[in-house]
Design an enzyme around this catalytic site. Sequence first.
Site, mmCIF file in Angstrom:
data_model
loop_
_atom_site.group_PDB
_atom_site.id
_atom_site.type_symbol
_atom_site.label_atom_id
_atom_site.label_comp_id
_atom_site.label_asym_id
_atom_site.label_seq_id
_atom_site.Cartn_x
_atom_site.Cartn_y
_atom_site.Cartn_z
ATOM 1 N N GLY A 10 0.863 -1.175 0.000
ATOM 2 C CA GLY A 10 0.000 0.000 0.000
ATOM 3 C C GLY A 10 0.897 1.221 0.000
ATOM 4 C CD GLN A 13 -2.493 10.970 1.594
ATOM 5 O OE1 GLN A 13 -1.361 11.067 1.117
ATOM 6 N NE2 GLN A 13 -3.274 11.994 1.791
ATOM 7 C CB ILE A 14 -0.552 4.967 5.995
ATOM 8 C CG1 ILE A 14 -1.827 5.596 6.554
ATOM 9 C CG2 ILE A 14 0.292 4.380 7.138
ATOM 10 C CD1 ILE A 14 -2.742 4.639 7.300
ATOM 11 C CG ASP A 34 -0.479 1.321 -4.374
ATOM 12 O OD1 ASP A 34 -0.704 1.763 -3.227
ATOM 13 O OD2 ASP A 34 -1.365 1.225 -5.242
ATOM 14 N NE ARG A 89 -10.827 3.492 12.949
ATOM 15 C CZ ARG A 89 -11.207 4.249 13.983
ATOM 16 N NH1 ARG A 89 -12.319 3.981 14.641
ATOM 17 N NH2 ARG A 89 -10.468 5.276 14.373
ATOM 18 C CB ILE A 119 -2.067 0.078 9.149
ATOM 19 C CG1 ILE A 119 -0.644 -0.113 9.698
ATOM 20 C CG2 ILE A 119 -2.635 1.400 9.613
ATOM 21 C CD1 ILE A 119 0.298 1.056 9.400
ATOM 22 C CB SER A 120 -5.936 -2.488 5.919
ATOM 23 O OG SER A 120 -4.742 -2.495 5.184
ATOM 24 N NE ARG A 152 -6.163 9.491 16.469
ATOM 25 C CZ ARG A 152 -6.621 8.736 15.475
ATOM 26 N NH1 ARG A 152 -7.296 7.627 15.724
ATOM 27 N NH2 ARG A 152 -6.410 9.092 14.225
ATOM 28 C CG HIS A 176 -8.690 0.952 15.449
ATOM 29 N ND1 HIS A 176 -8.353 2.005 16.256
ATOM 30 C CD2 HIS A 176 -8.473 1.373 14.177
ATOM 31 C CE1 HIS A 176 -7.946 3.014 15.494
ATOM 32 N NE2 HIS A 176 -8.014 2.661 14.238
#
Length: 321
Positions: A10, A13-14, A34, A89, A119-120, A152, A176
């Site tokens: 991927g 952005q990340i 990608d 999500r 992370i997806s 956070r 999450h």
Amino acid sequence: MARKKIALIGGGQIGGVLTQLIAMKQLGDVVLYDIVEDLPQGKGLDIAEASRVDLFDVHVKGTNDYKDIEGADIVIITAGLPRKPGMSRDDLLVTNAKIMHLVAENVKKYAPNSIVIVISNPLDAMVTLCQKITGFPTHKVIGQAGILDSSRFATFIAWELGVSVKDVNALVLGGHGDTMVPLIRYANVNGIPVMELLERKYKDKAKAKEVMDAMVNRTKMAGGEVVKLLKTGSAFYSPASSAIAMAEAILFDEKRVLPTCAYLNGEFGINGYYVGVPAVLGEGGAEKIIELTLNEEEKALLDNSVKAVKELVVDMERLGL
Ligand code: APR
């Protein structure tokens, strides 16, 4: 000693921020994969061309060929769609599960000895699926969510108390999603309970509780807050930094205790599911789960979060994903 090889699946952005962080920290050579033609090559080239300025000499290669990830020590997966405003999500489940199938098959084929960090989103379901498809030992397939959720929470506490975030310890357990469990009782500033500091600040227990509850709710909704502002995607700097903390703990066998989406075998009374809990991260992946005592209320909140994770996993199976 040969440099470590880190494959990023991927290159959005990340993936881009991950590449830059790995290069600048010189953690290892990067292969950025990608499905979109030229995109990872472009990002890889752009980042490599900063090497003279930032003084790194790791190799960065963009690719559309899975063969290039061969022999990777660590694989970080961000392939999949991010949220748009108004989406949860969980709305990403069907699309991202299909993508995860393709990705995990290839990770299994080309990087069979790697440790995988997913992370997806929806995170807990995607880690579950990735482990199932690769068939890797459960401690070698883990997910990034808790470090970010905890960071956070810590950030909001630091702002509220006017203290350095470096001294704030905060822990978020569970899935999450909106049911995640920021642990109020364990939040502290260099050992001093945050509730004690809030009560001192406001000289009013009820007000202190109200302020804490607002921070807990903001933490739960923090991903959505960023999505709403960005409009075209979801958070990417902070998820990348969080995954890098996990990768570093593994690469350098640090044995850091980090909130991790890890497979539970009876810990916390949970059996056979991936859920966010503190884990010791070292060269073996999630080497050990660290349990902690929860009171009735915390336990009920965690059970509720685990229920949401289970529902998603059941949905995934029901849909044949
Ligand atoms: N194989 C490889 N890459 C793919 C595939 C696939 N089958 N399908 C899509 N991709 C790529 C896209 O081309 C895109 O470059 O995944 C990348 C995702 O990047 P972004 O859309 O920029 O999303 P990003 O912000 O990086 O988030 C990725 O992490 O936090 C989660 O919810 C977020 O699921 C999302 C993921």
